[in-house]
Design a protein around this motif. Structure first.
Motif, mmCIF file in Angstrom:
data_model
loop_
_atom_site.group_PDB
_atom_site.id
_atom_site.type_symbol
_atom_site.label_atom_id
_atom_site.label_comp_id
_atom_site.label_asym_id
_atom_site.label_seq_id
_atom_site.Cartn_x
_atom_site.Cartn_y
_atom_site.Cartn_z
ATOM 1 N N ASN A 27 6.523 -23.946 -14.058
ATOM 2 C CA ASN A 27 7.481 -22.838 -14.182
ATOM 3 C C ASN A 27 6.866 -21.504 -13.764
ATOM 4 N N LYS A 28 5.576 -21.307 -14.057
ATOM 5 C CA LYS A 28 4.907 -20.047 -13.704
ATOM 6 C C LYS A 28 4.901 -19.797 -12.205
ATOM 7 N N VAL A 29 4.778 -20.873 -11.427
ATOM 8 C CA VAL A 29 4.676 -20.708 -9.973
ATOM 9 C C VAL A 29 6.012 -20.997 -9.288
ATOM 10 N N LYS A 30 7.099 -20.813 -10.013
ATOM 11 C CA LYS A 30 8.430 -21.004 -9.435
ATOM 12 C C LYS A 30 8.569 -20.167 -8.165
ATOM 13 N N GLY A 31 9.046 -20.802 -7.104
ATOM 14 C CA GLY A 31 9.184 -20.130 -5.827
ATOM 15 C C GLY A 31 7.908 -20.094 -5.020
ATOM 16 N N LEU A 32 6.812 -20.570 -5.622
ATOM 17 C CA LEU A 32 5.506 -20.542 -4.957
ATOM 18 C C LEU A 32 4.896 -21.940 -4.880
ATOM 19 N N MET A 33 5.728 -22.982 -4.983
ATOM 20 C CA MET A 33 5.189 -24.340 -4.922
ATOM 21 C C MET A 33 6.220 -25.288 -4.333
ATOM 22 N N ASP A 34 5.917 -25.823 -3.174
ATOM 23 C CA ASP A 34 6.741 -26.854 -2.540
ATOM 24 C C ASP A 34 6.162 -28.244 -2.745
ATOM 25 N N VAL A 35 4.852 -28.325 -3.045
ATOM 26 C CA VAL A 35 4.162 -29.609 -3.192
ATOM 27 C C VAL A 35 3.452 -29.623 -4.538
ATOM 28 N N VAL A 36 3.614 -30.715 -5.280
ATOM 29 C CA VAL A 36 2.958 -30.887 -6.577
ATOM 30 C C VAL A 36 2.166 -32.190 -6.550
ATOM 31 N N HIS A 37 1.137 -32.281 -7.397
ATOM 32 C CA HIS A 37 0.407 -33.540 -7.572
ATOM 33 C C HIS A 37 0.789 -34.163 -8.898
ATOM 34 N N PHE A 38 1.299 -35.394 -8.839
ATOM 35 C CA PHE A 38 1.601 -36.168 -10.031
ATOM 36 C C PHE A 38 0.414 -37.071 -10.353
ATOM 37 N N LYS A 39 -0.111 -36.903 -11.552
ATOM 38 C CA LYS A 39 -1.256 -37.684 -12.017
ATOM 39 C C LYS A 39 -1.198 -37.703 -13.538
ATOM 40 N N ASP A 40 -1.326 -38.869 -14.153
ATOM 41 C CA ASP A 40 -1.179 -38.992 -15.596
ATOM 42 C C ASP A 40 -2.540 -38.980 -16.290
ATOM 43 N N MET A 41 -2.508 -38.729 -17.600
ATOM 44 C CA MET A 41 -3.714 -38.722 -18.428
ATOM 45 C C MET A 41 -3.533 -39.698 -19.582
ATOM 46 N N ALA A 42 -4.527 -40.565 -19.757
ATOM 47 C CA ALA A 42 -4.545 -41.499 -20.872
ATOM 48 C C ALA A 42 -5.877 -41.375 -21.599
ATOM 49 N N LEU A 43 -6.008 -42.120 -22.691
ATOM 50 C CA LEU A 43 -7.261 -42.137 -23.438
ATOM 51 C C LEU A 43 -7.872 -43.529 -23.379
ATOM 52 N N ASP A 44 -9.160 -43.588 -23.102
ATOM 53 C CA ASP A 44 -9.916 -44.839 -23.110
ATOM 54 C C ASP A 44 -10.634 -44.923 -24.449
ATOM 55 N N ALA A 45 -10.137 -45.780 -25.342
ATOM 56 C CA ALA A 45 -10.700 -45.876 -26.690
ATOM 57 C C ALA A 45 -12.122 -46.416 -26.692
ATOM 58 N N SER A 46 -12.493 -47.157 -25.659
ATOM 59 C CA SER A 46 -13.841 -47.738 -25.619
ATOM 60 C C SER A 46 -14.919 -46.702 -25.365
ATOM 61 N N GLU A 47 -14.491 -45.503 -24.930
ATOM 62 C CA GLU A 47 -15.459 -44.460 -24.590
ATOM 63 C C GLU A 47 -15.485 -43.333 -25.613
ATOM 64 N N GLY A 48 -14.876 -43.571 -26.775
ATOM 65 C CA GLY A 48 -15.114 -42.537 -27.764
ATOM 66 C C GLY A 48 -14.019 -41.952 -28.598
ATOM 67 N N PRO A 49 -12.759 -41.795 -28.179
ATOM 68 C CA PRO A 49 -12.156 -42.032 -26.859
ATOM 69 C C PRO A 49 -12.402 -40.871 -25.897
ATOM 70 N N THR A 50 -12.101 -41.108 -24.616
ATOM 71 C CA THR A 50 -12.253 -40.066 -23.613
ATOM 72 C C THR A 50 -11.037 -40.060 -22.693
ATOM 73 N N GLN A 51 -10.782 -38.922 -22.076
ATOM 74 C CA GLN A 51 -9.646 -38.793 -21.166
ATOM 75 C C GLN A 51 -9.937 -39.527 -19.860
ATOM 76 N N ILE A 52 -8.945 -40.250 -19.370
ATOM 77 C CA ILE A 52 -9.063 -40.919 -18.076
ATOM 78 C C ILE A 52 -7.786 -40.673 -17.273
ATOM 79 N N MET A 53 -7.908 -40.777 -15.959
ATOM 80 C CA MET A 53 -6.743 -40.681 -15.084
ATOM 81 C C MET A 53 -5.991 -42.003 -15.116
ATOM 82 N N ALA A 54 -4.667 -41.893 -15.115
ATOM 83 C CA ALA A 54 -3.835 -43.088 -15.218
ATOM 84 C C ALA A 54 -2.690 -43.021 -14.227
#
Length: 257
Positions: free
Chosen positions: A179-206
């Protein structure tokens, strides 16, 4: 609502695009998965015309790229010719060079230098886009780096390419920043975030829809703000990267894209 069109970010499959032959096979796989467009990034050496011939043969569009800032700044004529050959409007810089990242003054300098290069692109019918990571969300006194870039860049020529994962990784809200960059963004990157419980847990790309980001809100914000392209990227995959691209595509189809 006008939802963004979907593309596959080729950086996701960079280990499979090191030679022209691998690039060709990978483009065919992307098409078979159901994508009609790609963002070119992270591929091995290939002649510009050869790549154009490949995407035309396979039936893909090059919607955007990522190139290094030095190339954009030092070789604008070559960058312009490359993108016009590919019928690609959006010239992306994937990250701010390290020398700008350590101070408020560095962020200001980058915003102003990038705007100069962006002006050259605009004058030649192209559009500069800047892709964030999480370091832009470090604080310098009472302002964060991403705010500096937003405030100090030229809105007539400088656009953003918000990466949903990296905004969340930086402790900010992807929907708020779309919303902040309304009118200033034609392309976005879709990438999800999950948690890997085996690592502590830690954030991973999904894969999109396999993590915890608010995709209903993200997609609505993109539609409301006129985003034209959503490039699916996963820097690190927990499975075969082509399978990851397929899962993201399938999930987005279920969400109406």
């Amino acid at each position: 609502m006008n939802y963004p069109k979907i593309a596959a970010q080729m950086y996701t499959i960079r280990e499979f695009t090191k030679t022209p032959e691998e690039i060709h096979e990978s483009l065919k796989k992307i098409k078979e998965i159901g994508y009609d467009a790609v963002q070119v990034s992270g591929i091995g050496p290939i002649e510009h015309q050869a790549l154009k011939d490949m995407v035309d043969e396979v039936g893909l569009t090059i919607c955007a790229t990522h190139i290094c800032f030095d190339k954009l700044r030092d070789e604008p004529e070559n960058v312009i010719a490359q993108h016009k050959l590919w019928d690609c409007k959006y010239v992306g810089v994937g990250s701010m060079p390290t020398e700008f990242r350590t101070s408020k003054e560095g962020f200001v300098s980058f915003a102003k230098e990038a705007s100069k290069s962006a002006r050259i692109l605009k004058d030649n019918g192209l559009q500069f886009i800047y892709h964030n990571h999480s370091f832009e969300y470090q604080r310098f006194g009472d302002v964060i780096g991403m705010e500096i870039v937003l405030q100090e860049s030229d809105p007539e020529v400088f656009q953003f390419e918000i990466d949903t994962y990296w905004v969340q990784h930086g402790g900010a809200d992807p929907i708020q920043w779309i919303n902040k960059v309304k009118g200033l963004m034609d392309v976005v990157h879709f990438k999800d975030m999950a948690l890997d419980a085996s690592e502590g847990p830690t954030q991973i790309m999904a894969e999109v829809g396999e993590g915890n980001l608010n995709w209903k809100g993200i997609i609505e914000a993109c539609a409301n703000n006129g985003v034209k392209w959503a490039a699916i990227e996963q820097d690190i995959c927990q499975r075969d990267p082509f399978e990851s691209l397929a899962i993201s595509r399938q999930n987005l189809k279920k969400m109406g894209l």
